[in-house]
Write a protein that holds these residues in place. Structure first.
Motif, mmCIF file in Angstrom:
data_model
loop_
_atom_site.group_PDB
_atom_site.id
_atom_site.type_symbol
_atom_site.label_atom_id
_atom_site.label_comp_id
_atom_site.label_asym_id
_atom_site.label_seq_id
_atom_site.Cartn_x
_atom_site.Cartn_y
_atom_site.Cartn_z
ATOM 1 N N GLY A 458 0.811 -1.212 0.000
ATOM 2 C CA GLY A 458 0.000 0.000 0.000
ATOM 3 C C GLY A 458 0.842 1.259 0.000
ATOM 4 O O GLY A 458 0.548 2.211 -0.729
ATOM 5 N N ILE A 459 1.885 1.295 0.804
ATOM 6 C CA ILE A 459 2.747 2.485 0.867
ATOM 7 C C ILE A 459 3.540 2.651 -0.427
ATOM 8 O O ILE A 459 3.728 3.768 -0.919
ATOM 9 C CB ILE A 459 3.691 2.412 2.090
ATOM 10 C CG1 ILE A 459 2.874 2.460 3.376
ATOM 11 C CG2 ILE A 459 4.703 3.557 2.054
ATOM 12 C CD1 ILE A 459 1.995 3.684 3.521
ATOM 13 N N LEU A 460 4.005 1.563 -1.002
ATOM 14 C CA LEU A 460 4.694 1.641 -2.292
ATOM 15 C C LEU A 460 3.755 2.155 -3.379
ATOM 16 O O LEU A 460 4.152 2.958 -4.234
ATOM 17 C CB LEU A 460 5.246 0.262 -2.671
ATOM 18 C CG LEU A 460 6.441 -0.238 -1.855
ATOM 19 C CD1 LEU A 460 6.771 -1.682 -2.212
ATOM 20 C CD2 LEU A 460 7.657 0.657 -2.074
ATOM 21 N N THR A 461 2.514 1.718 -3.336
ATOM 22 C CA THR A 461 1.519 2.192 -4.298
ATOM 23 C C THR A 461 1.232 3.668 -4.082
ATOM 24 O O THR A 461 1.099 4.437 -5.043
ATOM 25 C CB THR A 461 0.215 1.381 -4.159
ATOM 26 O OG1 THR A 461 0.495 0.007 -4.423
ATOM 27 C CG2 THR A 461 -0.843 1.879 -5.134
ATOM 28 N N LEU A 462 1.114 4.078 -2.827
ATOM 29 C CA LEU A 462 0.891 5.484 -2.504
ATOM 30 C C LEU A 462 2.038 6.344 -3.019
ATOM 31 O O LEU A 462 1.829 7.425 -3.595
ATOM 32 C CB LEU A 462 0.732 5.645 -0.987
ATOM 33 C CG LEU A 462 0.590 7.067 -0.449
ATOM 34 C CD1 LEU A 462 -0.625 7.767 -1.043
ATOM 35 C CD2 LEU A 462 0.497 7.033 1.090
ATOM 36 N N LYS A 463 3.257 5.861 -2.835
ATOM 37 C CA LYS A 463 4.435 6.586 -3.321
ATOM 38 C C LYS A 463 4.382 6.755 -4.837
ATOM 39 O O LYS A 463 4.630 7.848 -5.366
ATOM 40 C CB LYS A 463 5.707 5.823 -2.918
ATOM 41 C CG LYS A 463 7.001 6.488 -3.333
ATOM 42 C CD LYS A 463 8.190 5.667 -2.850
ATOM 43 C CE LYS A 463 9.515 6.336 -3.211
ATOM 44 N NZ LYS A 463 10.678 5.526 -2.723
#
Length: 470
Positions: A458-463
Motif C-alpha cells: 500500500g505504501i509503495l503504491t501510494l508513493k
C-alpha cells in the motif's frame, strides 16, 4: 449456461433493475467500469447495452455527471408519473454524506483492495475464541428477548461501571445508557438534549465532519486542533449562549490527528467550560487502545458537577458488528435520552449485550486488550518504518501513542481528490483529509486492518501514485 450475448444480458439486467423499482426514476446507474467488472466484459460492451436502453427511453446521459433513469415501463405507458424518490431524498431532514465518504463506505467491503482506511480491527484481531466461550456461557443465561426498558441490560451496565472505575470514573449503572455505538449516542444527544438553533463547538479536523450527526438547524463552530489537541484559547474567544451551546471533543487519540490532550490542558478546559457553563460531550472510544503508556485521565474524571457526558464503545476494541457502546452522565440526562431511545429503536441487541457483559465479567476482555495492544504496536511501528523509508522526503507525521491511525501531512500542496482516485485505481483505499474538513494535503492511514505485506504494498503504491498526481 446463459447463451445470450453479454451485451443483451446487461440490457436485460438493467431493464429488470428499473422495472422492479431497484433503480428508481432520477437515480444514477453504476459506472461503466462497475458494470464491466460485474459482468467481466470490456467497456465497449457496456456502452452498447446502455445505448440500447437509452433508445428505449429509460436512460439519459448527463454530461460530466453520469447516466440516469428517466422513465420506467409504467411511466412510459401512463399519463401519471411515479414519485421522484431521488428528488424527495434531496429535501430529507438527514442530508447525504459527501460523495467521497459514500464511496469509501462502499469500497471498505471489497476484499480486493488494500484497506489503509478502515477504523476497525482486522479479522485476525477479532477475539474468536473469547466470543465462542462467551457465547457458550450466555446461552444458559438468556432469560428474555423482550424490548427491555431502553437503558440496556443492568448486568452489562454494572460491568461497564466497574470497567470505568479503572480509568478513575465513578458512575453508577443507573447513570449509564447502552447505545448502538458512539454515533448513536451523539445522535441521541443532538435530538434529545440540544435545542433547535444551538451552537456546536467541534474540533477541526474531526471525523464528525465526515458524517452528518448534527441537524441543519444547528450552527457548527470549528475549533482548530494542533499537536496538543484542541486549541483552548481559540475556543474561548467564541461567544457562548447558555443552554444553547455545547462542546464535542475527542481528547484521547483524536480521530483523525491521533493527538491527546495533556492532563493539565484537560483541567484548564474543564475549568473554563465550568465558568462559561458550557456542556462537554467527551468522545473517548479509543482509550483502551493505548500502546506506549496509559493516556491522561478522562475529562469526566475531573468533573464534579455533572457537566460532562461521556461516550465509550466496544466497536474499536472488540468488533463494530456487535453495535454496543455507552453514554454516561447525570441521571436526569440518561432518563431523558432513555425516553428518546425508546422512541427510536427500543434498545440494542440483547444477545450482543450479554456477550459483552460476559467478556467483561470473565476477564476475557482485558486479556484480549493486552493481545490487541501488542499487535497494534507492532503494526504501528512497521507502518512508521515504511513511511520513513518511502515518504520522509515528501511528508511528515507524528508517532501515535494509541488508537488505530497515523495522520500524514504532505509538505507540498497535492490534488487530494486525484490522489484518492489514483490509489483506488491501484487497489489501495486511503482516507483523504478533506473528508474531515482539513484544508491541508493530508491523509489518515490505518494500521489496524491490513497485513504487514499489504501495508508495504500500500505504501509503495501510494508513493507511486504521488508521482502520478504531482
Amino acid at each position: 449456461m446463459n447463451k445470450k450475448p453479454r451485451y443483451l444480458q446487461i440490457v436485460h439486467w438493467m431493464r429488470e433493475k428499473i422495472e422492479q423499482g431497484e433503480w428508481v426514476i432520477g437515480s444514477k446507474i453504476p459506472t461503466q467500469r462497475e458494470i464491466a467488472e460485474k459482468f467481466g466484459v470490456n467497456r465497449s460492451t457496456v456502452i452498447t447495452a446502455i445505448e440500447i436502453v437509452k433508445s428505449e427511453g429509460l436512460l439519459e446521459g448527463k454530461t460530466g455527471s453520469g447516466i440516469y433513469v428517466i422513465h420506467n415501463q409504467w411511466s412510459l405507458n401512463s399519463e401519471m408519473s411515479p414519485p421522484d424518490w431521488n428528488d424527495l431524498t434531496k429535501w430529507s431532514l438527514q442530508p447525504s454524506s459527501v460523495h467521497t465518504v459514500q464511496l469509501i463506505n462502499e469500497l471498505e467491503t471489497r476484499k480486493d483492495l488494500i484497506q489503509l482506511s478502515k477504523g476497525e480491527l482486522g479479522p485476525d484481531l477479532f477475539p474468536h475464541s473469547e466470543i465462542a466461550k462467551a457465547m457458550g456461557a450466555v446461552s444458559t443465561q438468556i432469560q428474555d428477548f423482550g424490548y427491555g426498558d431502553g437503558l440496556g441490560d443492568l448486568e452489562l451496565r454494572k460491568e461497564i461501571s466497574r470497567h470505568l472505575q479503572k480509568s478513575g470514573i465513578k458512575i453508577k449503572p443507573e447513570c449509564i445508557l447502552i447505545v448502538s455505538g458512539a454515533l448513536q449516542a451523539l445522535k441521541l444527544i443532538t435530538v434529545g438534549i440540544l435545542k433547535r438553533g444551538s451552537t456546536v463547538f467541534l474540533e477541526n479536523p474531526s471525523y464528525l465532519h465526515s458524517v452528518n450527526v448534527f441537524p441543519a438547524e444547528m450552527t457548527i463552530k470549528r475549533i482548530p486542533v494542533d499537536g496538543n489537541g484542541l486549541r483552548i484559547e481559540e475556543l474561548f474567544q467564541q461567544t457562548f449562549t447558555r443552554n444553547a451551546s455545547a462542546l464535542f471533543i475527542n481528547p484521547t487519540f483524536h480521530n483523525p490527528t491521533t493527538t491527546s490532550m495533556s492532563l493539565e490542558q484537560r483541567k484548564i478546559l474543564l475549568e473554563k467550560c465550568q465558568h462559561y457553563k458550557l456542556p462537554i460531550i467527551e468522545d473517548d472510544i479509543f482509550r483502551d487502545l493505548w500502546m506506549d503508556a496509559r493516556p491522561p485521565a478522562p475529562i469526566k474524571v475531573l468533573d464534579k458537577n455533572g457537566q460532562v457526558l461521556y461516550i465509550g464503545s466496544f466497536s474499536k476494541t472488540i468488533a463494530p458488528g456487535l453495535r454496543i457502546g455507552w453514554l454516561a452522565g447525570p441521571e436526569a440526562v440518561i432518563k431523558r435520552l432513555r425516553d428518546v431511545r425508546m422512541q427510536t429503536d427500543y434498545g440494542s441487541s440483547y444477545l450482543s449485550q450479554l456477550l459483552v457483559k460476559e467478556l467483561l465479567a470473565s476477564g476475557m476482555y482485558e486479556n484480549h486488550l493486552k493481545n490487541v495492544r501488542t499487535i497494534l504496536k507492532e503494526r504501528r511501528d512497521y507502518l512508521l518504518q515504511l513511511l520513513t523509508l518511502h515518504l520522509s522526503d515528501v511528508a511528515s507525521w507524528s508517532k501515535p501513542s494509541g488508537g488505530l491511525f497515523i495522520w500524514v501531512l504532505f509538505k507540498k500542496k497535492i490534488n487530494m481528490q486525484k490522489l484518492f482516485k489514483q490509489c483506488i485505481n491501484e487497489n489501495v483505499l486511503i482516507n483523504p483529509g478533506y473528508i474531515y474538513h482539513d484544508h491541508q494535503s493530508s491523509i489518515r492511514l490505518s494500521y489496524s486492518y491490513a497485513s504487514f505485506e499489504e501495508m508495504e504494498m500500500g505504501i509503495l503504491t501510494l508513493k507511486k501514485s504521488l508521482l502520478d498526481v504531482v
